[in-house]
Design a protein around this motif. Sequence first.
Motif, PDB file in Angstrom:
ATOM      1  N   TRP A 279      79.849  53.853  42.750  1.00  0.00           N
ATOM      2  CA  TRP A 279      78.477  53.641  42.469  1.00  0.00           C
ATOM      3  C   TRP A 279      78.619  52.141  41.508  1.00  0.00           C
ATOM      4  O   TRP A 279      78.593  52.717  40.323  1.00  0.00           O
ATOM      5  CB  TRP A 279      77.157  54.076  42.496  1.00  0.00           C
ATOM      6  CG  TRP A 279      77.965  54.970  44.583  1.00  0.00           C
ATOM      7  CD1 TRP A 279      78.130  56.410  44.473  1.00  0.00           C
ATOM      8  CD2 TRP A 279      77.019  54.320  45.216  1.00  0.00           C
ATOM      9  NE1 TRP A 279      77.711  57.159  45.570  1.00  0.00           N
ATOM     10  CE2 TRP A 279      77.037  55.254  46.317  1.00  0.00           C
ATOM     11  CE3 TRP A 279      76.139  53.230  45.905  1.00  0.00           C
ATOM     12  CZ2 TRP A 279      76.929  55.437  47.402  1.00  0.00           C
ATOM     13  CZ3 TRP A 279      75.704  52.922  47.466  1.00  0.00           C
ATOM     14  CH2 TRP A 279      76.172  54.510  47.839  1.00  0.00           C
ATOM     15  N   SER A 280      77.939  50.981  42.029  1.00  0.00           N
ATOM     16  CA  SER A 280      77.926  50.399  40.523  1.00  0.00           C
ATOM     17  C   SER A 280      76.433  50.072  41.063  1.00  0.00           C
ATOM     18  O   SER A 280      76.508  49.449  41.918  1.00  0.00           O
ATOM     19  CB  SER A 280      78.968  49.486  39.830  1.00  0.00           C
ATOM     20  OG  SER A 280      79.187  48.675  40.223  1.00  0.00           O
ATOM     21  N   GLN A 281      74.625  49.525  39.650  1.00  0.00           N
ATOM     22  CA  GLN A 281      74.098  48.546  40.143  1.00  0.00           C
ATOM     23  C   GLN A 281      74.395  47.516  39.097  1.00  0.00           C
ATOM     24  O   GLN A 281      74.344  48.107  37.923  1.00  0.00           O
ATOM     25  CB  GLN A 281      73.206  49.766  40.304  1.00  0.00           C
ATOM     26  CG  GLN A 281      71.663  48.740  40.915  1.00  0.00           C
ATOM     27  CD  GLN A 281      70.974  49.659  41.204  1.00  0.00           C
ATOM     28  OE1 GLN A 281      70.985  51.019  40.939  1.00  0.00           O
ATOM     29  NE2 GLN A 281      69.599  49.972  40.959  1.00  0.00           N
ATOM     30  N   SER A 282      73.995  46.104  39.297  1.00  0.00           N
ATOM     31  CA  SER A 282      73.443  45.374  38.418  1.00  0.00           C
ATOM     32  C   SER A 282      71.554  44.872  39.012  1.00  0.00           C
ATOM     33  O   SER A 282      72.108  44.103  39.820  1.00  0.00           O
ATOM     34  CB  SER A 282      74.708  44.492  38.100  1.00  0.00           C
ATOM     35  OG  SER A 282      73.944  42.547  37.782  1.00  0.00           O
TER      36      SER A 282
ATOM     37  N   LYS B 133      82.307  51.328  45.981  1.00  0.00           N
ATOM     38  CA  LYS B 133      83.427  51.194  46.596  1.00  0.00           C
ATOM     39  C   LYS B 133      84.444  52.458  46.772  1.00  0.00           C
ATOM     40  O   LYS B 133      84.009  53.411  46.111  1.00  0.00           O
ATOM     41  CB  LYS B 133      84.361  50.598  45.100  1.00  0.00           C
ATOM     42  CG  LYS B 133      83.702  48.749  44.990  1.00  0.00           C
ATOM     43  CD  LYS B 133      84.621  48.811  44.198  1.00  0.00           C
ATOM     44  CE  LYS B 133      84.203  46.943  43.271  1.00  0.00           C
ATOM     45  NZ  LYS B 133      85.062  46.224  42.520  1.00  0.00           N
TER      46      LYS B 133
ATOM     47  N   THR C  65      71.116  44.718  43.345  1.00  0.00           N
ATOM     48  CA  THR C  65      72.591  44.104  43.984  1.00  0.00           C
ATOM     49  C   THR C  65      73.000  46.263  43.686  1.00  0.00           C
ATOM     50  O   THR C  65      73.544  46.603  42.235  1.00  0.00           O
ATOM     51  CB  THR C  65      73.351  43.283  43.037  1.00  0.00           C
ATOM     52  OG1 THR C  65      72.646  42.332  44.029  1.00  0.00           O
ATOM     53  CG2 THR C  65      74.820  43.494  44.068  1.00  0.00           C
ATOM     54  N   VAL C  66      73.415  46.153  44.382  1.00  0.00           N
ATOM     55  CA  VAL C  66      74.167  47.693  44.196  1.00  0.00           C
ATOM     56  C   VAL C  66      75.487  47.542  45.381  1.00  0.00           C
ATOM     57  O   VAL C  66      75.715  47.107  46.828  1.00  0.00           O
ATOM     58  CB  VAL C  66      73.449  49.484  45.238  1.00  0.00           C
ATOM     59  CG1 VAL C  66      74.019  50.677  44.715  1.00  0.00           C
ATOM     60  CG2 VAL C  66      71.894  48.632  44.543  1.00  0.00           C
ATOM     61  N   THR C  67      77.111  48.496  44.521  1.00  0.00           N
ATOM     62  CA  THR C  67      78.226  48.045  44.504  1.00  0.00           C
ATOM     63  C   THR C  67      78.435  49.611  45.395  1.00  0.00           C
ATOM     64  O   THR C  67      78.527  50.236  44.583  1.00  0.00           O
ATOM     65  CB  THR C  67      78.877  47.101  44.402  1.00  0.00           C
ATOM     66  OG1 THR C  67      78.083  46.421  44.583  1.00  0.00           O
ATOM     67  CG2 THR C  67      80.055  47.681  45.073  1.00  0.00           C
TER      68      THR C  67
ATOM     69  N   ASN D 210      80.587  42.475  53.531  1.00  0.00           N
ATOM     70  CA  ASN D 210      81.349  42.134  53.432  1.00  0.00           C
ATOM     71  C   ASN D 210      81.225  40.877  53.053  1.00  0.00           C
ATOM     72  O   ASN D 210      82.414  40.007  53.650  1.00  0.00           O
ATOM     73  CB  ASN D 210      82.872  42.494  53.837  1.00  0.00           C
ATOM     74  CG  ASN D 210      82.996  44.645  53.588  1.00  0.00           C
ATOM     75  OD1 ASN D 210      82.474  45.346  52.592  1.00  0.00           O
ATOM     76  ND2 ASN D 210      83.553  45.281  55.405  1.00  0.00           N
TER      77      ASN D 210
END
Length: 59
Positions: free
Chosen positions: A9-12, A19, A15-17, A54
């Motif tokens: 998980w990553s967040q900016s 993978k 926006t959360v992603t 996507n």
Amino acid sequence: VQQGWSADWSQSGSTVTAKNAAWNGSLAPGQTADIGFNGSHSGTNTNPVSFSLNGAKCS
């Protein structure tokens, strides 16, 4: 996102992603992997103007 599992998980900002994790990056046909997260939000939540998956716009 406060906690996530079964994905990287990553967040900016807002926006959360998610993978694939190293162990679930390649699934055989018919196999699945479930992911999940716990999150919180303070303030007002406005209606989104669009969704995408996507990079493809959802309707």
